[in-house]
Scaffold this active site. Structure first.
Site, PDB file in Angstrom:
ATOM      1  N   GLN A 143      22.009  40.427  47.953  1.00 34.31           N
ATOM      2  CA  GLN A 143      22.690  40.417  49.247  1.00 34.31           C
ATOM      3  C   GLN A 143      22.672  41.799  49.890  1.00 34.31           C
ATOM      4  O   GLN A 143      22.490  41.927  51.106  1.00 34.31           O
ATOM      5  CB  GLN A 143      24.132  39.939  49.082  1.00 34.31           C
ATOM      6  CG  GLN A 143      24.261  38.457  48.804  1.00 34.31           C
ATOM      7  CD  GLN A 143      25.667  37.944  49.022  1.00 34.31           C
ATOM      8  OE1 GLN A 143      26.436  38.505  49.795  1.00 34.31           O
ATOM      9  NE2 GLN A 143      26.010  36.874  48.338  1.00 34.31           N
ATOM     10  N   ASP A 200      40.534  36.971  42.872  1.00 35.48           N
ATOM     11  CA  ASP A 200      40.024  37.926  43.862  1.00 35.48           C
ATOM     12  C   ASP A 200      41.197  38.742  44.380  1.00 35.48           C
ATOM     13  O   ASP A 200      42.092  38.213  45.028  1.00 35.48           O
ATOM     14  CB  ASP A 200      39.342  37.194  45.011  1.00 35.48           C
ATOM     15  CG  ASP A 200      38.529  38.117  45.910  1.00 35.48           C
ATOM     16  OD1 ASP A 200      38.785  39.339  45.883  1.00 35.48           O
ATOM     17  OD2 ASP A 200      37.648  37.625  46.633  1.00 35.48           O
ATOM     18  N   ASP A 234      65.472  41.096  45.219  1.00 32.43           N
ATOM     19  CA  ASP A 234      66.482  42.153  45.289  1.00 32.43           C
ATOM     20  C   ASP A 234      67.190  42.096  46.630  1.00 32.43           C
ATOM     21  O   ASP A 234      66.558  41.872  47.672  1.00 32.43           O
ATOM     22  CB  ASP A 234      65.835  43.535  45.134  1.00 32.43           C
ATOM     23  CG  ASP A 234      65.505  43.872  43.690  1.00 32.43           C
ATOM     24  OD1 ASP A 234      65.363  42.929  42.889  1.00 32.43           O
ATOM     25  OD2 ASP A 234      65.363  45.069  43.378  1.00 32.43           O
ATOM     26  N   ARG A 263      40.794  41.689  46.201  1.00 35.28           N
ATOM     27  CA  ARG A 263      40.307  42.686  47.152  1.00 35.28           C
ATOM     28  C   ARG A 263      41.034  42.614  48.487  1.00 35.28           C
ATOM     29  O   ARG A 263      41.478  41.558  48.916  1.00 35.28           O
ATOM     30  CB  ARG A 263      38.804  42.503  47.385  1.00 35.28           C
ATOM     31  CG  ARG A 263      37.952  42.793  46.179  1.00 35.28           C
ATOM     32  CD  ARG A 263      36.531  42.345  46.388  1.00 35.28           C
ATOM     33  NE  ARG A 263      36.446  40.902  46.568  1.00 35.28           N
ATOM     34  CZ  ARG A 263      35.331  40.257  46.899  1.00 35.28           C
ATOM     35  NH1 ARG A 263      34.221  40.940  47.098  1.00 35.28           N
ATOM     36  NH2 ARG A 263      35.334  38.944  47.036  1.00 35.28           N
TER      37      ARG A 263
END
Length: 553
Positions: free
Chosen positions: A408, A465, A165, A467
């Site tokens: 973990q 992924d 744009d 995140r």
């Protein structure tokens, strides 16, 4: 007992602490054992003692430990060790990366971490959140052009429209700029505005939000023309006048005819941090430039009338001497500067590992609550043991064997407790590397059909992924952390925490048990997502797949 020269930072980091050595490839029972380093007084050397380990030829041949002091032969079986807990380490039928793996064993005496854990490329990843994506201008450059009344091109993500744009501040629009927009755009000229200004001008949405069937739910209001200073409302001069009137804080509802030739759009509060669209990007850029929160935007078309995609947009930008920026870069720019979380409460919390202080943080963007477990005193904030853990309901709560998340989490909490000082930040909303619980279970079905964890996400049309770690970084900053020893196997997490005034002085790997259920998952994370499992020959055991994806479940 052999003498070695700890010239490698990996050896120096491990001196005086027992470690577990596992030979890469198919792990045999004989390969399990321990290696103890202890410093030699008044010397730069350290002694190494192998216990319960069948010495492999590759130890000497590959120089897994620097120095020439090692004298064991290839078939030596050293005395068995009773101190190794088999359940803490890979089993005999496990398959690990071909490189050797060194795993620090944590004791109450303290914690040492691997220093050279990632390649230079990984260490540089996202350290400067202001650095633009390759091939784009920086956001700071775009802001300067917006301040000067210039047009910039803003490109969104491939998962959205993947279009560019033309954007400029509405308060600085001119007939000449409007003519340029009309010439190279679709002709549908929009003005993005805040909700309070739309309400002040009595400009309701064209359709109710729940009835909006536009693909990306763009919030169009009724169209308008300025009453004064215009004729038909369609010329570049007339449209510029309407835009200027919309941007003026002194305008009133009666200053406009309805319908008209300008399309106001409702900006979503929170901007690109809430909705990664051109509407939000345009207003964000105007506000970052210190101008009224209103912006002109119009989609760019190719010569044949089709929507111009990135390759053509680059040619157009170069020809017209326009800056081109991405919404993804604008999101990173804002994440670095905006306050994303607020501390809401804190309490003492007894856990099975020991007592901690639990801090609750609420995201100002989406209201999601995150928690930080703090052990001991942060003090000067230097060298704090840190784990930033992504929510995994199936692994953390129900003990799913498909992943190593729960293992973990437990290992990190145990390490923090033994170290006596550290922070675990638990980020919610990261389920399935950001795709959500439902999609994660769908991905599991695809994995049962033969896909790996990366392929399953891609087959569902989802990111490998998605995140972001900015919230985790801001939580750490609020707690007083300034430098950290990061517990992770994930290079992307290393990069994602940089750039927020935090430094990472070392990495502590989290090597968890390998099972028949999670073996392929862990191998995929290594080969396709760049994970590092320990240190070999002073270099990171690290591979990145061809797609460049990086992640940790």
């Amino acid at each position: 007992m052999a003498s070695i020269s700890p010239t490698s930072s990996s050896v120096a980091a491990l001196r005086g602490h027992p470690v577990q050595f596992v030979k890469g490839g198919a792990v045999s029972k004989e390969a399990k054992g321990s290696i103890s380093f202890s410093p030699v007084a008044n010397s730069n050397n350290a002694n190494v003692k192998f216990t319960g380990l069948r010495v492999a030829a590759s130890l000497k041949r590959d120089g897994a430990f620097p120095g020439d002091g090692y004298s064991g032969n290839d078939n030596t079986v050293l005395p068995k060790s009773t101190s190794v807990r088999g359940q803490d380490y890979p089993t005999a039928d496990s398959v690990l990366p071909t490189e050797s793996i060194i795993v620090p064993e944590i004791s109450n005496a303290g914690l040492k971490c691997v220093a050279d854990m990632f390649s230079d490329e990984d260490k540089d990843t996202e350290q400067d959140l202001d650095s633009p994506t390759e091939g784009f201008s920086s956001i700071s450059e775009a802001i300067k052009d917006i301040q000067q009344g210039k047009l910039v091109i803003v490109v969104d993500d491939e998962s959205r429209e993947n279009e560019g744009d033309l954007i400029m501040a509405a308060s600085l629009v001119t007939p000449e700029a409007m003519a340029f927009v009309v010439r190279y755009g679709t002709g549908i000229v929009c003005v993005s505005m805040k909700e309070e200004d739309l309400e002040r001008l009595n400009l309701p949405l064209m359709v109710a939000t729940k009835e909006n069937e536009e693909k990306l739910c763009t919030a169009f209001t009724v169209t308008v023309d300025a009453k004064e200073g215009t004729t038909t409302g369609v010329s570049a001069k007339d449209r510029a006048k309407t835009v200027m009137t919309l941007a003026s804080p002194d305008s009133k509802p009666e200053d406009f005819n309805r319908p008209g030739h300008i399309f106001p759009l409702k900006y979503r509060e929170g901007g690109v941090l809430k909705r990664a669209g051109h509407t939000e990007a345009s207003v964000d850029l105007a506000m970052l430039a210190g101008l009224p929160p209103a912006a002109v935007l119009c989609e760019i078309v190719d010569e044949d009338g089709s929507m111009a995609r990135l390759p053509k947009l680059r040619v157009f930008a170069e020809r017209e001497n326009l800056k081109i920026v991405s919404i993804a870069d604008l999101i990173r720019y804002r994440r670095k500067r905006d306050r994303l979380v607020e501390r809401s409460s804190v309490a003492r919390l007894p856990l099975r590992w020991g007592n901690v202080r639990a801090y609750c943080y609420r995201s100002v963007i989406d209201g999601i609550e995150h928690i930080a477990m703090v052990k001991g005193e942060i003090g000067d904030g230097q060298g704090v043991l840190v784990r930033v853990h992504s929510e995994c309901l199936t692994g953390d709560i129900f003990g799913s064997a498909r992943c190593d998340c729960g293992d973990q989490l437990a290992m990190a909490m145990e390490m923090i407790e033994k170290a006596g000082r550290g922070v675990l930040v638990y980020l919610r909303g990261h389920e399935g590397r950001g795709i959500g619980l439902g999609h994660k279970l769908r991905a599991y079905n695809l994995q049962d059909d033969g896909r790996d964890t990366v392929e399953a996400n891609e087959d569902l049309g989802l990111p490998v992924d998605s995140r972001e770690y900015g919230i985790g970084a801001q939580i750490l900053r609020d707690l007083g952390v300034r430098s950290m020893k990061l517990m992770t196997n994930n290079p992307a997490k290393y990069g994602g925490l940089k750039g927020y005034g935090l430094s990472i002085v070392g990495r502590v790997p989290l090597v968890t048990p390998i099972t028949s259920e999670n073996r392929r998952y862990l191998e995929t994370k290594r080969t396709k997502m760049g994970h590092v499992y320990g240190l070999a020959n002073g270099q990171a055991s690290h591979q990145t797949g061809s797609n460049g994806a990086k992640g940790e479940h």
